[in-house]
Design an enzyme around this catalytic site. Sequence first.
Site, PDB file in Angstrom:
ATOM      1  N   ASN A 152     -12.865  -3.347   2.402  1.00  0.00           N
ATOM      2  CA  ASN A 152     -13.831  -2.257   2.462  1.00  0.00           C
ATOM      3  C   ASN A 152     -14.716  -2.338   1.224  1.00  0.00           C
ATOM      4  O   ASN A 152     -14.206  -2.458   0.109  1.00  0.00           O
ATOM      5  CB  ASN A 152     -13.110  -0.905   2.510  1.00  0.00           C
ATOM      6  CG  ASN A 152     -12.270  -0.755   3.762  1.00  0.00           C
ATOM      7  OD1 ASN A 152     -12.688  -1.155   4.842  1.00  0.00           O
ATOM      8  ND2 ASN A 152     -11.075  -0.210   3.626  1.00  0.00           N
ATOM      9  N   HIS A 154     -10.000  -5.359  -3.562  1.00  0.00           N
ATOM     10  CA  HIS A 154      -8.684  -5.582  -2.962  1.00  0.00           C
ATOM     11  C   HIS A 154      -8.853  -6.025  -1.525  1.00  0.00           C
ATOM     12  O   HIS A 154      -9.770  -5.585  -0.833  1.00  0.00           O
ATOM     13  CB  HIS A 154      -7.806  -4.328  -3.047  1.00  0.00           C
ATOM     14  CG  HIS A 154      -8.454  -3.081  -2.521  1.00  0.00           C
ATOM     15  ND1 HIS A 154      -9.386  -2.374  -3.253  1.00  0.00           N
ATOM     16  CD2 HIS A 154      -8.313  -2.429  -1.345  1.00  0.00           C
ATOM     17  CE1 HIS A 154      -9.785  -1.331  -2.551  1.00  0.00           C
ATOM     18  NE2 HIS A 154      -9.156  -1.334  -1.383  1.00  0.00           N
ATOM     19  N   GLN A 158     -15.048   2.301   0.893  1.00  0.00           N
ATOM     20  CA  GLN A 158     -14.131   1.870  -0.170  1.00  0.00           C
ATOM     21  C   GLN A 158     -13.693   3.087  -0.966  1.00  0.00           C
ATOM     22  O   GLN A 158     -14.525   3.916  -1.374  1.00  0.00           O
ATOM     23  CB  GLN A 158     -14.850   0.859  -1.074  1.00  0.00           C
ATOM     24  CG  GLN A 158     -13.961   0.260  -2.156  1.00  0.00           C
ATOM     25  CD  GLN A 158     -14.693  -0.792  -2.986  1.00  0.00           C
ATOM     26  OE1 GLN A 158     -15.863  -1.096  -2.739  1.00  0.00           O
ATOM     27  NE2 GLN A 158     -14.007  -1.346  -3.965  1.00  0.00           N
ATOM     28  N   ASP A 171       0.844  -1.195   0.000  1.00  0.00           N
ATOM     29  CA  ASP A 171       0.000   0.000   0.000  1.00  0.00           C
ATOM     30  C   ASP A 171       0.882   1.249   0.000  1.00  0.00           C
ATOM     31  O   ASP A 171       1.881   1.326   0.714  1.00  0.00           O
ATOM     32  CB  ASP A 171      -0.917  -0.008   1.228  1.00  0.00           C
ATOM     33  CG  ASP A 171      -2.065   0.982   1.090  1.00  0.00           C
ATOM     34  OD1 ASP A 171      -3.213   0.533   0.979  1.00  0.00           O
ATOM     35  OD2 ASP A 171      -1.807   2.212   1.094  1.00  0.00           O
ATOM     36  N   ILE A 172       0.522   2.226  -0.815  1.00  0.00           N
ATOM     37  CA  ILE A 172       1.325   3.447  -0.953  1.00  0.00           C
ATOM     38  C   ILE A 172       1.279   4.296   0.314  1.00  0.00           C
ATOM     39  O   ILE A 172       2.183   5.098   0.563  1.00  0.00           O
ATOM     40  CB  ILE A 172       0.837   4.251  -2.187  1.00  0.00           C
ATOM     41  CG1 ILE A 172       1.925   5.166  -2.712  1.00  0.00           C
ATOM     42  CG2 ILE A 172      -0.437   5.021  -1.887  1.00  0.00           C
ATOM     43  CD1 ILE A 172       1.627   5.733  -4.090  1.00  0.00           C
ATOM     44  N   HIS A 197      -6.927  -6.029   2.060  1.00  0.00           N
ATOM     45  CA  HIS A 197      -5.818  -5.483   2.840  1.00  0.00           C
ATOM     46  C   HIS A 197      -5.279  -6.561   3.777  1.00  0.00           C
ATOM     47  O   HIS A 197      -6.057  -7.281   4.416  1.00  0.00           O
ATOM     48  CB  HIS A 197      -6.288  -4.326   3.729  1.00  0.00           C
ATOM     49  CG  HIS A 197      -6.821  -3.126   3.009  1.00  0.00           C
ATOM     50  ND1 HIS A 197      -6.089  -1.974   2.849  1.00  0.00           N
ATOM     51  CD2 HIS A 197      -8.022  -2.880   2.432  1.00  0.00           C
ATOM     52  CE1 HIS A 197      -6.809  -1.063   2.214  1.00  0.00           C
ATOM     53  NE2 HIS A 197      -7.999  -1.587   1.947  1.00  0.00           N
TER      54      HIS A 197
HETATM   55  P1  5GP Z   1      -9.812   1.228   0.263  1.00  0.00           P
HETATM   56  O1  5GP Z   1     -10.161   2.400   1.138  1.00  0.00           O
HETATM   57  O2  5GP Z   1     -10.433   1.367  -1.103  1.00  0.00           O
HETATM   58  O3  5GP Z   1     -10.132  -0.086   0.907  1.00  0.00           O
HETATM   59  O4  5GP Z   1      -8.244   1.232   0.140  1.00  0.00           O
HETATM   60  C1  5GP Z   1      -7.530   1.721  -0.951  1.00  0.00           C
HETATM   61  C2  5GP Z   1      -6.075   1.628  -0.585  1.00  0.00           C
HETATM   62  O5  5GP Z   1      -5.316   1.785  -1.761  1.00  0.00           O
HETATM   63  C3  5GP Z   1      -5.618   2.717   0.389  1.00  0.00           C
HETATM   64  O6  5GP Z   1      -5.056   2.100   1.558  1.00  0.00           O
HETATM   65  C4  5GP Z   1      -4.590   3.514  -0.412  1.00  0.00           C
HETATM   66  O7  5GP Z   1      -3.487   3.937   0.378  1.00  0.00           O
HETATM   67  C5  5GP Z   1      -4.158   2.521  -1.482  1.00  0.00           C
HETATM   68  N1  5GP Z   1      -3.767   3.142  -2.738  1.00  0.00           N
HETATM   69  C6  5GP Z   1      -4.451   4.081  -3.440  1.00  0.00           C
HETATM   70  N2  5GP Z   1      -3.797   4.410  -4.562  1.00  0.00           N
HETATM   71  C7  5GP Z   1      -2.670   3.649  -4.585  1.00  0.00           C
HETATM   72  C8  5GP Z   1      -1.577   3.547  -5.521  1.00  0.00           C
HETATM   73  O8  5GP Z   1      -1.514   4.212  -6.552  1.00  0.00           O
HETATM   74  N3  5GP Z   1      -0.590   2.661  -5.217  1.00  0.00           N
HETATM   75  C9  5GP Z   1      -0.624   1.895  -4.087  1.00  0.00           C
HETATM   76  N4  5GP Z   1       0.393   1.060  -3.883  1.00  0.00           N
HETATM   77  N5  5GP Z   1      -1.645   1.972  -3.188  1.00  0.00           N
HETATM   78  C10 5GP Z   1      -2.649   2.840  -3.435  1.00  0.00           C
END
Ligand code: 5GP
Length: 115
Positions: free
Chosen positions: A86, A99, A93, A30-31, A101
């Site tokens: 999420n 995805h 989300q 994760d970034i 985590h």
């Molecule tokens: P969500 O809230 O949709 O469950 O989580 C999305 C996750 O994707 C977040 O933890 C965010 O930091 C990660 N993320 C978003 N854009 C990027 C990206 O371009 N590269 C990487 N490695 N992670 C990302």
Amino acid sequence: MSDCIFCKIASGDIPAKKAFEDDDMVVFHDINPVAPVHLLAIPKRHIASLADARPEDALVMGKLLQTGARLAVEHGCTDGFRTLVNTGRVGRQEVYHLHIHFVGGPDVLPPMLKR
Ligand code: 5GP
Ligand code: ZN
């Protein structure tokens, strides 16, 4: 999905720190990690969310869980970790490409949810 950031990571159009890749899936860091270990496991095929998964997606979803767990342990989560998906607006989300985590590290996780 041409405008999906995780499709672009899956295809290699956007760089990511990948920990695993095969024909069906990718695991990458994760970034913006919330813990010392924060991996994301995604299918290469675009599935918008867990709520959009179909019966034929079950095999790859099992692979995401099993492979992600193995990599979490290999990245140091030998005493456990948390898996999280999420989903949708209520699930907060942010990226609409399914995805999972995998979050862990030495004793950093709070209780799952506030009661
Ligand atoms: P969500 O809230 O949709 O469950 O989580 C999305 C996750 O994707 C977040 O933890 C965010 O930091 C990660 N993320 C978003 N854009 C990027 C990206 O371009 N590269 C990487 N490695 N992670 C990302
Ligand atoms: Zn996508």
